[in-house]
Design a protein around this motif. Structure first.
Motif, PDB file in Angstrom:
ATOM      1  N   ASP A   1       0.824  -1.213   0.000  1.00 20.30           N
ATOM      2  CA  ASP A   1       0.000   0.000   0.000  1.00 20.30           C
ATOM      3  C   ASP A   1       0.853   1.255   0.000  1.00 20.30           C
TER       4      ASP A   1
ATOM      5  N   ILE B   1      -3.528   1.461 -10.064  1.00 21.15           N
ATOM      6  CA  ILE B   1      -3.015   1.346  -8.694  1.00 21.15           C
ATOM      7  C   ILE B   1      -3.143  -0.094  -8.201  1.00 21.15           C
ATOM      8  N   GLN B   2      -4.239  -0.760  -8.578  1.00 18.00           N
ATOM      9  CA  GLN B   2      -4.383  -2.180  -8.226  1.00 18.00           C
ATOM     10  C   GLN B   2      -3.274  -3.000  -8.873  1.00 18.00           C
TER      11      GLN B   2
ATOM     12  N   LEU C   1       0.379   7.535  -6.092  1.00 14.14           N
ATOM     13  CA  LEU C   1      -0.694   8.534  -6.086  1.00 14.14           C
ATOM     14  C   LEU C   1      -0.136   9.937  -5.842  1.00 14.14           C
TER      15      LEU C   1
ATOM     16  N   TYR D   1      -8.287   2.556   5.594  1.00 15.87           N
ATOM     17  CA  TYR D   1      -8.987   2.441   4.305  1.00 15.87           C
ATOM     18  C   TYR D   1      -9.356   3.815   3.716  1.00 15.87           C
TER      19      TYR D   1
ATOM     20  N   SER E   1      -9.402   6.839   1.102  1.00 11.22           N
ATOM     21  CA  SER E   1      -9.541   6.828  -0.359  1.00 11.22           C
ATOM     22  C   SER E   1      -8.352   7.508  -1.015  1.00 11.22           C
ATOM     23  N   PRO E   2      -8.124   7.264  -2.291  1.00 13.67           N
ATOM     24  CA  PRO E   2      -7.075   7.989  -3.020  1.00 13.67           C
ATOM     25  C   PRO E   2      -7.270   9.505  -2.954  1.00 13.67           C
TER      26      PRO E   2
ATOM     27  N   SER F   1     -10.790  -0.578  -2.897  1.00 11.49           N
ATOM     28  CA  SER F   1     -11.146  -0.194  -4.267  1.00 11.49           C
ATOM     29  C   SER F   1     -10.400   1.074  -4.655  1.00 11.49           C
ATOM     30  N   VAL F   2      -9.505   0.928  -5.616  1.00 14.29           N
ATOM     31  CA  VAL F   2      -8.723   2.049  -6.141  1.00 14.29           C
ATOM     32  C   VAL F   2      -8.677   1.899  -7.665  1.00 14.29           C
TER      33      VAL F   2
ATOM     34  N   LEU G   1      -5.086   2.261   3.053  1.00 16.74           N
ATOM     35  CA  LEU G   1      -5.564   2.571   1.705  1.00 16.74           C
ATOM     36  C   LEU G   1      -6.772   1.703   1.397  1.00 16.74           C
TER      37      LEU G   1
END
Length: 557
Positions: free
Chosen positions: A176, A288-289, A183, A251, A253-254, A283-284, A280
């Motif tokens: 992460d 990024i995943q 990001l 968790y 978000s971006p 769901s990104v 983080l």
């Protein structure tokens, strides 16, 4: 002479007297019978009241009696049995079923020796068909195709993170951290490992992972340096703790990082996030995943001392299981003292166990379990499937599922609580059981003693290569391992993940028959199998479910 009248008179008087006496006697007998009848009725009524009420009470005059209030109190005080699955009785069930378990294995052995085939029925059914069926299309790793290398723009500054927890929680933090660095367009400093109060492992990144491989694999995607430049450290008096800590919720978000952290990074040229575990969102964006996948499955490789011994242990395990084609079953057993203590479950150790668990909780978590409002309910924990399985329970479950005493079993674990007591039945059921202590020489393990994460890395490597993996408790180790096995084995590596809420019902029945127990275990196995091939849902972890983000379907293979 006239004597007849007088004689008749005397006779009549005598008769009258006798009639009078008989009448008096008859009346007395009738009165006695009535009294006896009344006494009998009173006794019967009192006895009925006593039976219905479960006892008597004493009134103010000292006489025995039963009141409605006393009846209600008695009913309220009568203990009701706990719901099924609430109490640990597995040791009683095992003692009763062991002769059947032993005879079942003997029957299988006899059938095998009488068969033309050299493979036992178990090996054919459990190992040779251990992977899940698929539609003929294989999933293969393709993360490198999804990440397009490019010239990196000028860095916005340095990102420092502090990874806490055990081996795989640190692994999650590293993955992460790389994603967040991407990001922010930041240069990531090799993560700092926090000394955890439970794991107590002082290892640094380079002690566990290959630093050069990590930096080199990510070179075209994220800048990584081994340490903060001296000129930057000088601005903060060579004290990393003086660098502003951008505390972040779990968790996040971006958008949070771009809107809250990036401005501070560009202002100061460096920011710190500590702690950095699960910081983080799951769901990104897809790029990024894919970067997460690249880090976890390609960039993170164990350091050479770990890798050399771990690979040798795999070779030894395969040689010892050569009769099964080099195939073996691995079990992640979570029955260390800290895990048992943290679960707040009770087993069959009585007062000694209670004192040891209380001391362990206080030693590692210092009053956490005694905070106001904290309710500990071991029976509810067991019914809800939250209690760690004992080695005995794992053994019974696997034998019920069809793994016989010729199974080559590798047990991955830390130091088992009360091992002499709890491991003995597992060895009795699986005499070919192996651990890192039996696969490696004592001198080979000596340099890893006292370093729980390095020892866990040895277990991780042996489990990844197993034909079947059995997880008995939640946590990062099994979650990462399941994902890694899916990634390496086309998405369909077999994992047994039992529903412990159903499992404890069979362990709570001392009168259960072996045939019925096996039926229940096969149902649990079937339920686990139908969840085997899985795709990541929006809130699932990519480290457990690498499809479809990290893998592509290969038509015609």
């Amino acid at each position: 002479m006239s004597v007849a009248p007088s004689a008749r008179g005397g006779c009549g008087a005598a008769k009258a007297a006798r009639r009078h006496q008989a009448g008096r006697a008859g009346g007395g007998r009738r009165r006695a019978a009535v009294v006896l009848l009344l006494l009998a009725l009173a006794y019967a009524a009192g006895l009925l009241m006593f039976v219905l009420g479960g006892g008597g009470s004493v009134d103010g005059g000292g006489h025995a009696g039963v009141t409605v209030a006393s009846l209600r109190r008695r009913r309220a005080l009568a203990p009701s049995p706990p719901p099924p699955g609430s109490v640990y009785r597995s040791h009683i069930v095992f003692k009763r079923l062991w002769p059947d378990i032993r005879d079942d294995a003997a029957s299988a052995s006899t059938a095998t020796s009488a068969s033309v085939s050299t493979s036992s029925p178990w090996r054919r059914s459990m190992l040779m068909t251990s992977r899940y069926p698929n539609s003929g299309e294989l999933w293969m790793p393709c993360v490198k195709r999804r990440l397009i290398p490019s010239d990196l723009p000028t860095s916005n500054g340095y990102l420092i993170v502090e990874a806490n927890g055990g081996l795989n929680q640190q692994r999650l933090s590293i993955c992460d951290a790389v994603a967040v660095a991407s990001l922010l367009n930041a240069t990531l400093v090799i993560p700092i490992f926090h000394l955890n109060s439970v794991w107590r492992d002082p290892s640094k990144f380079s002690d566990i992972f290959d630093e050069d491989r990590f930096i080199g694999t990510l070179r075209q995607h994220v800048r990584v340096v081994k340490e903060l430049p001296k000129d930057v450290l000088l601005r903060f008096n060579h004290n990393i703790s003086s660098i502003p800590n951008m505390r972040t919720k779990a968790y996040s978000s971006p958008d949070h990082y771009v809107q809250k952290v990036l401005p501070k990074l560009m202002e100061l040229g460096v920011v710190r996030i500590a702690p950095f575990s699960n910081r983080l969102a799951q769901s990104v964006p897809s790029n990024i995943q894919a970067l997460r996948c690249l880090v976890n499955y390609e960039a993170l490789r164990f350091a050479e001392p770990i890798r050399v011994l771990a690979d040798e242990m795999v070779v030894r395990m395969m040689k010892r299981s050569s009769l099964a084609g080099g195939k073996y079953v691995s079990v992640h057993l979570r029955f260390e003292e800290d895990m048992v203590a943290f679960s707040c479950c009770t087993y069959d150790g009585g007062r000694k166990e209670k004192i040891e668990m209380e001391n362990a909780r206080e030693r590692s978590w210092r009053g956490k379990f005694h905070r106001p409002g904290r309710v500990i309910n071991p029976e509810a924990n067991r019914r809800d499937g939250k209690c760690p399985l004992t080695p005995l329970e794992v053994g019974m479950m696997l034998r019920g599922m069809g793994f016989d005493n010729t199974t080559f079993l590798y047990v991955a674990s830390g130091k088992i609580y009360n091992a002499a007591k709890y491991m003995a039945p597992l060895g009795q059921m699986f005499p070919l059981l192996q651990t890192k202590d039996t696969l490696a020489l004592s001198e080979e393990l000596a340099k890893f003693e006292g370093y729980s994460s390095r020892l866990a890395a040895l277990d991780y490597t042996v489990c990844v290569q197993s034909e079947v993996f059995v997880t008995t408790q939640g946590g990062n180790f099994p979650h990462f391992l399941m994902g890694h096995r899916r990634y390496l084995l086309g998405g369909n590596a077999k994992t047994i993940k039992p529903d412990k809420r159903k499992l404890v019902l069979s362990f709570d029945d001392p009168n259960i028959r072996w045939s019925r127990f096996k039926h229940h275990m096969l149902e649990i196995l079937h339920h686990s199998d139908i969840r085997g091939i899985a795709f990541r849902k929006p809130n699932d972890s990519i480290y457990t479910f690498p499809m479809p983000d990290c893998m592509c379907q290969q038509d015609g293979i």
